[in-house]
Every structure is written in structure tokens, then in C-alpha cells.
Design a protein around this motif. Sequence first.
Motif, PDB file in Angstrom:
ATOM      1  N   UNK A   1      72.172  59.063-133.715  1.00 21.68           N
ATOM      2  CA  UNK A   1      72.070  59.645-135.059  1.00 21.68           C
ATOM      3  C   UNK A   1      70.699  59.410-135.679  1.00 21.68           C
ATOM      4  N   UNK A   2      69.653  59.532-134.870  1.00 21.29           N
ATOM      5  CA  UNK A   2      68.291  59.407-135.370  1.00 21.29           C
ATOM      6  C   UNK A   2      67.751  60.781-135.745  1.00 21.29           C
ATOM      7  N   UNK A   3      66.729  60.791-136.614  1.00 22.48           N
ATOM      8  CA  UNK A   3      66.000  62.029-136.895  1.00 22.48           C
ATOM      9  C   UNK A   3      64.873  62.104-135.870  1.00 22.48           C
ATOM     10  N   UNK A   4      65.030  62.977-134.901  1.00 22.08           N
ATOM     11  CA  UNK A   4      64.164  62.979-133.720  1.00 22.08           C
ATOM     12  C   UNK A   4      62.688  63.193-134.054  1.00 22.08           C
TER      13      UNK A   4
ATOM     14  N   UNK B   1      68.080  53.553-124.351  1.00 16.29           N
ATOM     15  CA  UNK B   1      68.184  52.163-124.785  1.00 16.29           C
ATOM     16  C   UNK B   1      67.303  51.876-125.986  1.00 16.29           C
ATOM     17  N   UNK B   2      66.095  52.457-126.004  1.00 16.67           N
ATOM     18  CA  UNK B   2      65.196  52.266-127.137  1.00 16.67           C
ATOM     19  C   UNK B   2      65.756  52.917-128.394  1.00 16.67           C
ATOM     20  N   UNK B   3      66.350  54.097-128.246  1.00 18.31           N
ATOM     21  CA  UNK B   3      66.956  54.767-129.404  1.00 18.31           C
ATOM     22  C   UNK B   3      68.087  53.914-129.987  1.00 18.31           C
ATOM     23  N   UNK B   4      68.877  53.299-129.096  1.00 17.66           N
ATOM     24  CA  UNK B   4      69.956  52.460-129.606  1.00 17.66           C
ATOM     25  C   UNK B   4      69.414  51.242-130.328  1.00 17.66           C
ATOM     26  N   UNK B   5      68.289  50.707-129.862  1.00 21.12           N
ATOM     27  CA  UNK B   5      67.650  49.586-130.562  1.00 21.12           C
ATOM     28  C   UNK B   5      67.159  50.014-131.952  1.00 21.12           C
ATOM     29  N   UNK B   6      66.637  51.228-132.054  1.00 25.57           N
ATOM     30  CA  UNK B   6      66.251  51.741-133.374  1.00 25.57           C
ATOM     31  C   UNK B   6      67.481  51.826-134.277  1.00 25.57           C
ATOM     32  N   UNK B   7      68.599  52.287-133.708  1.00 24.60           N
ATOM     33  CA  UNK B   7      69.834  52.362-134.489  1.00 24.60           C
ATOM     34  C   UNK B   7      70.290  50.998-134.982  1.00 24.60           C
TER      35      UNK B   7
ATOM     36  N   UNK C   1      62.671  43.676-138.408  1.00 30.69           N
ATOM     37  CA  UNK C   1      63.824  44.149-137.640  1.00 30.69           C
ATOM     38  C   UNK C   1      63.378  44.784-136.321  1.00 30.69           C
ATOM     39  N   UNK C   2      62.289  45.555-136.370  1.00 27.15           N
ATOM     40  CA  UNK C   2      61.785  46.173-135.142  1.00 27.15           C
ATOM     41  C   UNK C   2      61.300  45.114-134.161  1.00 27.15           C
ATOM     42  N   UNK C   3      60.693  44.056-134.682  1.00 31.02           N
ATOM     43  CA  UNK C   3      60.299  42.961-133.815  1.00 31.02           C
ATOM     44  C   UNK C   3      61.512  42.303-133.184  1.00 31.02           C
ATOM     45  N   UNK C   4      62.578  42.148-133.960  1.00 33.79           N
ATOM     46  CA  UNK C   4      63.776  41.486-133.448  1.00 33.79           C
ATOM     47  C   UNK C   4      64.426  42.281-132.328  1.00 33.79           C
ATOM     48  N   UNK C   5      64.356  43.613-132.396  1.00 32.53           N
ATOM     49  CA  UNK C   5      64.985  44.420-131.343  1.00 32.53           C
ATOM     50  C   UNK C   5      63.996  44.802-130.246  1.00 32.53           C
ATOM     51  N   UNK C   6      62.770  44.275-130.322  1.00 32.75           N
ATOM     52  CA  UNK C   6      61.808  44.457-129.245  1.00 32.75           C
ATOM     53  C   UNK C   6      61.095  45.790-129.231  1.00 32.75           C
ATOM     54  N   UNK C   7      60.830  46.352-130.423  1.00 32.62           N
ATOM     55  CA  UNK C   7      60.199  47.673-130.469  1.00 32.62           C
ATOM     56  C   UNK C   7      58.887  47.693-131.248  1.00 32.62           C
ATOM     57  N   UNK C   8      58.223  46.571-131.384  1.00 29.02           N
ATOM     58  CA  UNK C   8      56.980  46.538-132.152  1.00 29.02           C
ATOM     59  C   UNK C   8      55.897  47.434-131.543  1.00 29.02           C
ATOM     60  N   UNK C   9      55.957  47.676-130.240  1.00 31.56           N
ATOM     61  CA  UNK C   9      54.956  48.526-129.599  1.00 31.56           C
ATOM     62  C   UNK C   9      55.262  50.016-129.760  1.00 31.56           C
ATOM     63  N   UNK C  10      56.383  50.329-130.414  1.00 29.53           N
ATOM     64  CA  UNK C  10      56.807  51.731-130.524  1.00 29.53           C
ATOM     65  C   UNK C  10      56.950  52.180-131.978  1.00 29.53           C
ATOM     66  N   UNK C  11      56.398  51.443-132.909  1.00 35.59           N
ATOM     67  CA  UNK C  11      56.604  51.690-134.338  1.00 35.59           C
ATOM     68  C   UNK C  11      56.260  53.118-134.729  1.00 35.59           C
ATOM     69  N   UNK C  12      55.168  53.648-134.225  1.00 34.19           N
ATOM     70  CA  UNK C  12      54.690  54.966-134.658  1.00 34.19           C
ATOM     71  C   UNK C  12      55.102  56.105-133.732  1.00 34.19           C
ATOM     72  N   UNK C  13      55.853  55.804-132.696  1.00 33.49           N
ATOM     73  CA  UNK C  13      56.333  56.867-131.816  1.00 33.49           C
ATOM     74  C   UNK C  13      57.415  57.691-132.502  1.00 33.49           C
TER      75      UNK C  13
ATOM     76  N   UNK D   1      60.973  59.522-132.532  1.00 32.16           N
ATOM     77  CA  UNK D   1      62.237  59.097-131.924  1.00 32.16           C
ATOM     78  C   UNK D   1      62.540  59.863-130.644  1.00 32.16           C
ATOM     79  N   UNK D   2      62.105  61.114-130.567  1.00 33.59           N
ATOM     80  CA  UNK D   2      62.414  61.901-129.371  1.00 33.59           C
ATOM     81  C   UNK D   2      61.563  61.506-128.158  1.00 33.59           C
ATOM     82  N   UNK D   3      60.644  60.577-128.324  1.00 39.10           N
ATOM     83  CA  UNK D   3      59.856  60.067-127.199  1.00 39.10           C
ATOM     84  C   UNK D   3      60.494  58.836-126.552  1.00 39.10           C
ATOM     85  N   UNK D   4      61.580  58.351-127.106  1.00 36.73           N
ATOM     86  CA  UNK D   4      62.166  57.094-126.658  1.00 36.73           C
ATOM     87  C   UNK D   4      63.239  57.301-125.611  1.00 36.73           C
ATOM     88  N   UNK D   5      63.491  56.259-124.825  1.00 35.91           N
ATOM     89  CA  UNK D   5      64.627  56.257-123.897  1.00 35.91           C
ATOM     90  C   UNK D   5      65.914  56.014-124.671  1.00 35.91           C
TER      91      UNK D   5
END
Length: 274
Positions: A89-92, A149-155, A129-141, A143-147
Amino acid sequence: MLSIQHLSKSYKDTRLVLNDVSFDVQKGEIIGLIGPSGAGKSTLIRCINRLIEPTSGSITLEGIELSHLSSSRLREQRRRIGMIFQEYALVERLSVMENVLSGTLGYVPFWRSFFCKFPQEKIEKAFGYLGRVGLMDHVNKRADELSGGQKQRVGIARALAQEPSLLLIDEPTASLDPKTSRQIMRLIKEICKEQQLPAIINIHDVLLAQTFVDRIIGLNEGKIVFDGSPSELNEAVLTTIYGKEEWQTAPQEKEATVATLTPESIAVKLELAV
């Protein structure tokens, strides 16, 4: 913390999807909902935050009865219930950061959200929160560029941005491979324990449930037929939840793997893999 008492849901055809469901959830407790398709698991989760209106019964979160709140009061209480969806349920087209900040929309004025002018405090927390789920390297990507598992971490990070009192999680691993599924379930468990967040997870994978939740509730035809520890899930209990045919015929169809098909033996192998 959360108390559900005599909750029922029926539709116009008088079919009971939930039938007199009652249980309590304690602070920091992770509950796995298991059962066959159509047992009422998703309906139960959606009744709790009133995406679906229950027919009868009560839902009380930290002393506040949710079942009969007005629309405005319900919006206030929904801030306290974080939802993590199977399909993310992300905005891609939005960035990872923007998707996480969308979890704060219930707390900021409309004009701020419209112009993406979020308070600095919210932005700093979102980075945390992004650091806690391991996505600090993807902050500006986007959502439609993610795998998956990464999308679920954003959720997960978005749900945490609500600063919830309760997490509702609907099939978080259904679209993920086995390794990523274990990583996501482990992350959810760690966060719930760190923040003492109660969580209710609708999950089809019995082995993941046995490994990562504190308590399992088994539903069949809208009724609770089991409520206990994952260690109590033996073949007899699983037969009660899912039906005799599934558990008796599966080993016959794959005779070569019959020795590994008991819940206890597979659970041991899964724990070792984790």
C-alpha cells in the motif's frame, strides 16, 4: 491493552464471518492469526480498526471503546493503530521518505501535508525509523524501485511513524521468498519487543508463526478453535484448525518427505535456519 469481546460480523446473506470472537492482547504481545482461507482472519483485523463495521461485540483499546465512535473520534483513534499490508500500500511514485512521512498525516495540518512541509521533528523521527528497518541508503529512491522485502520495510517504518499503540499486520510475508519472510518477521518481532508494541498478525505460514509469535489464535469458520502457545501446535491441533483432509493427505502425496512434515520437526529445522 486491547480487549475484543463477543465480536461477530455477518453480511446480508446472514452468513457469520466472525462468530462470538473474544480475546485480550497484552502490551508487547505478538499474536499470530492462523486458519484456512475464509476463516475470518482478515475480517477480524479490519473490524478492529473499523475498516469493516462489526455486527456486534466490543473492541476496547487502552480503555477506549472503538466499536461505536463517531467518524471524527474514530479518525483520532486510528492514529494509534498502525497497519502493515500484504501488498505494501505504498504510493509508488513517491520516495521512500515521503511514504514514511505519510504515516504522520493524522498529526499534521492539511496544508503541511499538501505542500510536503512536514515538521522537522517528524522528519528526524522518519530518518530514525528508516535506519531501524535498514533503509537509510534508500531514502530518496522511489517506492517502485524497491524489492518486495524493501517495500515491506517501508511499510513497517510508515506504521511506526504513526507512533501507534497497536500494530495490525495482514499477511506480511505472502509475497516474499522464504529468506526475506524470516527477515521481515524477525524485524517485526524485534521492534515489538523494543517498543512493547502489541501486534496481531494474519499469517498463512504456520512455521513462521511458530517461530516468531508469542501466541497463536486459530480460526475456523469465524470461531476461535485454538488459543495457546506455538509449542502446543501439534498435528491434532492443526487438524482442528485446518481440517483432517489437509493434514492426512499431504504426506501421502509426497511420500519422500513424510518424515519432515510434522509441525514439530519442521519447526526445529526452521529455527536452525534462522
